[in-house]
Structure formats: structure tokens, C-alpha cells
Design an enzyme around this catalytic site. Structure first.
Site, short mmCIF file in Angstrom:
data_model
loop_
_atom_site.label_atom_id
_atom_site.label_comp_id
_atom_site.label_asym_id
_atom_site.label_seq_id
_atom_site.Cartn_x
_atom_site.Cartn_y
_atom_site.Cartn_z
N CYS A 1 41.55 44.85 35.65
CA CYS A 1 41.24 43.93 36.73
C CYS A 1 40.02 43.15 36.26
CB CYS A 1 40.95 44.66 38.04
SG CYS A 1 40.40 43.51 39.32
N CYS B 1 37.39 42.70 39.41
CA CYS B 1 36.64 43.82 40.01
C CYS B 1 37.21 45.14 39.52
CB CYS B 1 36.62 43.72 41.52
SG CYS B 1 38.21 43.33 42.29
FE FE Z 1 40.00 44.15 41.39
#
Ligand code: FE
Length: 226
Positions: free
Chosen positions: A128, A131
Site C-alpha cells: 500500500c 498507508c
Molecule cells: Fe493503505
């Protein structure tokens, strides 16, 4: 790039789980994890990071998930079944969310699950970049390094280099695909079935499958090397 592979800030029981290299735990260890308040705090912290807000039912569901349907073991069972059941594998690749639900692994925030298959030609890795979005329902809590800035930046920019950091060599003619998770869409890697496992049943196979192999930063080792 250097990854912080220190696990000292994780709960002791979870560290032991990770270090043990096996997904199956004694019921005593599971009980220990179930009681571990630190794990609950980490689950909440990660949820806050992802959503920026919290809802009590979601927290209860999350705690229940890590207490009772612990982490990567769910994913390991999915992978092992896919290896031994080609029809299930087809369903898993066609509609991950539905195929996981079929095994009782429902996503908790309504996110869609996509399962990407490794082969000699293609190696998949998940990240990701924004985040810490992670396939909770099948892999449990994201590891510390998954949330780290170096991993998030480098996995997208230089996946081959990242794999080397994890000691994973991917041949030059294998295509690398990076899948950037987000709040609505999460990925899990279906790793390659290792050689020497031809006669193994699904239960045995599941014990070989590691969390990291389902993130795509490592391969599943053959039983002799496990
Ligand atoms: Fe994320």
C-alpha cells in the site's frame, strides 16, 4: 534501502509466532495471543491509520478476528485449498471476495479481495503505497515493515530490489507485478506450490504457507527446507 526487520516492538507471543516460521500454533499460544492487549491496540492503531475514523462494531469484529480466526493462518488455508482443488482455485482467481467468503473469511469493511497468482512467468507483490491497507481477513495484522516508508516507496519503484532485501531471487525473465492496495481493494498473492509437495493434503500444505509468501516478498519453501 534498509528495512527495519526488528520485531522488538511487537508483542512477545506474536514475535514468537513470526520467528517460529510456522503458522500452526498450540492452543496455549493462541490463548496467549487472545489475551494480549497489545495486539488489540495494534489492531486499533492500524484501523485508525487506514480509515481515519473508527466504529465500535468494526473494532469488536477486528478484535474477534485476531483473537479467534488468527491472522495468516486463514490465508494459508485458502492457498492450500487452491493448490489441491483446481475448481476452488478458479473461483478464487475469478472472484476473490466470494471465494474467501465461501471459506468463512468475510472482509470486515466491505473491501473487495483480489487474488493474484504467482507462476514461473509472473511474480506478484503487494503494497500500500499510501498507508497500510492489508488483506486483514486472510493475513491478519500487517507486519511492521509493510507499513514502513521504505517498503511502501521501494516496492513500487524497485520491486526486484525489494525482493532481494528479503532474500528472494526472481529470475530476470520473470515479470514482476506490483499491486497497490487501497481501502476498497485488497490483494493477496497465491504463491507457487513448491516441489516435493505432490502427495500432501490440504492441512499439511497449509503449514508450509507463510504470511510473507502471500504478500509476495518470499516464496513458499519446499518441505525439506521448511
Ligand atoms: Fe493503505
Amino acid at each position: 534501502v534498509q528495512f527495519d526487520m526488528q520485531r522488538g516492538d511487537l508483542p512477545v507471543a506474536w514475535q514468537q509466532f513470526l520467528e517460529s516460521g510456522e503458522n500452526s500454533m498450540s492452543s496455549g499460544k493462541k490463548d496467549e495471543l487472545n489475551r494480549n492487549m497489545t495486539l488489540r491496540v495494534r489492531a486499533l492503531e492500524s484501523l485508525l491509520l487506514e480509515k481515519g475514523l473508527i466504529e465500535t462494531p468494526a473494532i469488536d469484529e477486528l478484535v474477534d478476528m485476531f483473537e479467534n480466526r488468527l491472522g495468516p493462518w486463514n490465508g494459508a488455508k485458502v492457498v492450500a485449498r487452491a493448490w489441491n482443488d483446481s475448481e476452488y482455485k478458479q473461483r478464487l482467481l475469478a472472484d476473490g471476495t466470494a471465494a474467501l467468503a465461501e471459506m468463512g473469511f468475510d472482509t470486515i469493511q466491505g473491501e473487495e479481495m483480489v487474488i493474484v497468482e504467482n507462476s514461473p512467468d509472473t511474480h506478484n507483490i503487494i503494497v500500500c503505497t499510501l498507508c497500510s491497507c492489508f488483506p486483514w481477513a486472510v493475513l491478519g495484522l500487517p507486519p511492521v515493515w509493510y507499513k514502513s516508508a521504505p517498503y511502501r516507496a521501494e516496492a513500487a519503484r524497485d520491486p526486484r530490489g525489494v525482493l532481494r532485501e528479503f532474500g528472494t531471487e526472481i529470475s530476470a525473465d520473470t515479470e514482476l507485478r506490483v499491486w497497490d492496495s487501497n481501502a476498497e481493494l485488497r490483494y493477496m498473492v497465491l504463491p507457487e506450490r513448491p516441489p516435493g509437495t505432490e502427495g500432501m493434503d490440504t492441512e499439511e500444505l497449509a503449514t508450509l504457507v507463510t504470511r510473507d509468501s502471500m504478500i509476495g516478498v518470499s516464496k513458499v519453501a519446499p518441505p525439506s527446507a521448511a
